[in-house]
Write a protein that holds these residues in place. Structure first.
Motif, PDB file in Angstrom:
ATOM      1  N   ARG A   1     119.335  29.394  30.421  1.00 21.73           N
ATOM      2  CA  ARG A   1     118.108  29.014  29.714  1.00 21.73           C
ATOM      3  C   ARG A   1     118.108  27.527  29.446  1.00 21.73           C
ATOM      4  NH1 ARG A   1     115.891  32.198  24.925  1.00 21.73           N
ATOM      5  NH2 ARG A   1     114.370  30.579  25.220  1.00 21.73           N
ATOM      6  N   TYR A   2     116.924  26.966  29.458  1.00 20.83           N
ATOM      7  CA  TYR A   2     116.774  25.538  29.251  1.00 20.83           C
ATOM      8  C   TYR A   2     115.964  25.258  27.996  1.00 20.83           C
ATOM      9  CZ  TYR A   2     118.244  25.067  34.095  1.00 20.83           C
ATOM     10  OH  TYR A   2     118.949  25.119  35.269  1.00 20.83           O
ATOM     11  N   ALA A   3     116.169  24.064  27.484  1.00 20.76           N
ATOM     12  CA  ALA A   3     115.308  23.539  26.429  1.00 20.76           C
ATOM     13  C   ALA A   3     114.445  22.464  27.092  1.00 20.76           C
ATOM     14  CB  ALA A   3     116.144  22.938  25.311  1.00 20.76           C
ATOM     15  N   TYR A   4     113.193  22.442  26.748  1.00 16.54           N
ATOM     16  CA  TYR A   4     112.262  21.465  27.305  1.00 16.54           C
ATOM     17  C   TYR A   4     111.989  20.423  26.235  1.00 16.54           C
ATOM     18  CZ  TYR A   4     111.563  25.183  30.687  1.00 16.54           C
ATOM     19  OH  TYR A   4     111.753  26.157  31.632  1.00 16.54           O
ATOM     20  N   LYS A   5     112.540  19.238  26.419  1.00 13.78           N
ATOM     21  CA  LYS A   5     112.439  18.195  25.396  1.00 13.78           C
ATOM     22  C   LYS A   5     111.463  17.113  25.841  1.00 13.78           C
ATOM     23  CE  LYS A   5     117.153  19.057  23.990  1.00 13.78           C
ATOM     24  NZ  LYS A   5     118.485  18.517  23.778  1.00 13.78           N
ATOM     25  N   LEU A   6     110.614  16.676  24.906  1.00 15.52           N
ATOM     26  CA  LEU A   6     109.700  15.600  25.207  1.00 15.52           C
ATOM     27  C   LEU A   6     110.476  14.289  25.312  1.00 15.52           C
ATOM     28  CD1 LEU A   6     107.593  17.712  24.311  1.00 15.52           C
ATOM     29  CD2 LEU A   6     106.367  15.858  23.208  1.00 15.52           C
ATOM     30  N   THR A   7     110.157  13.505  26.321  1.00 16.40           N
ATOM     31  CA  THR A   7     110.741  12.180  26.468  1.00 16.40           C
ATOM     32  C   THR A   7     109.950  11.218  25.582  1.00 16.40           C
ATOM     33  OG1 THR A   7     109.268  11.615  28.290  1.00 16.40           O
ATOM     34  CG2 THR A   7     111.381  12.657  28.872  1.00 16.40           C
ATOM     35  N   LEU A   8     110.408   9.984  25.465  1.00 19.21           N
ATOM     36  CA  LEU A   8     109.637   8.985  24.712  1.00 19.21           C
ATOM     37  C   LEU A   8     108.255   8.808  25.343  1.00 19.21           C
ATOM     38  CD1 LEU A   8     112.347   6.287  23.914  1.00 19.21           C
ATOM     39  CD2 LEU A   8     111.328   7.968  22.369  1.00 19.21           C
ATOM     40  N   LYS A   9     108.235   8.804  26.665  1.00 19.61           N
ATOM     41  CA  LYS A   9     106.962   8.721  27.382  1.00 19.61           C
ATOM     42  C   LYS A   9     106.097   9.941  27.060  1.00 19.61           C
ATOM     43  CE  LYS A   9     105.084   8.286  32.060  1.00 19.61           C
ATOM     44  NZ  LYS A   9     105.410   8.219  33.489  1.00 19.61           N
TER      45      LYS A   9
END
Length: 125
Positions: A68-76
């Motif tokens: 399973r993955y976590a989807y993290k927002l980048t600074l962009k």
């Protein structure tokens, strides 16, 4: 002018970014259900967001299934979400204003019709 399909895609991307900002561990299935698209559609959306550099994949360490993955927002991604929020809000406020004007017009029309019926009813007596 932005097409209806483009607006729908923007709204979907915006909603996914909002959800992921608060819940990076959401599964594709959970995201799909929350946004109202198919799981395959969500895979496509996430792939597009990753390709644009708005979201990055990370391991979801608390999961028993290490795939399973976590989807993290980048600074962009955070900056793009802020811009999308402004655009979304601007569009929804315009839609609200147009809807309010239509409601006001219909309400006035209905009141005029009822007033005319009342006058016609009084003339008939």
């Amino acid at each position: 002018m932005t097409s209806k399909r483009s607006k729908l895609q923007e709204d979907t991307h915006f909603r996914v970014l909002r959800l992921l900002e608060d819940n990076p561990e959401m599964s594709q299935r959970d995201l799909a259900e929350a946004v109202g698209v198919s799981v395959g559609g969500m895979h496509y959306v996430l792939s597009a967001l990753i390709e644009k550099g708005l979201v990055k994949l990370g391991n979801f360490t608390a999961a028993e299934d290490k795939r399973r993955y976590a989807y993290k927002l980048t600074l962009k991604g955070i900056a793009e979400k802020a811009a999308m929020t402004r655009q979304f809000l601007k569009r929804k406020m315009a839609e609200h204003d147009a809807l309010k004007a239509e409601i006001d017009s219909l309400t006035a029309e209905l009141q005029e019709t009822q007033l005319a019926k009342t006058r016609d009813g009084l003339k008939g007596e």
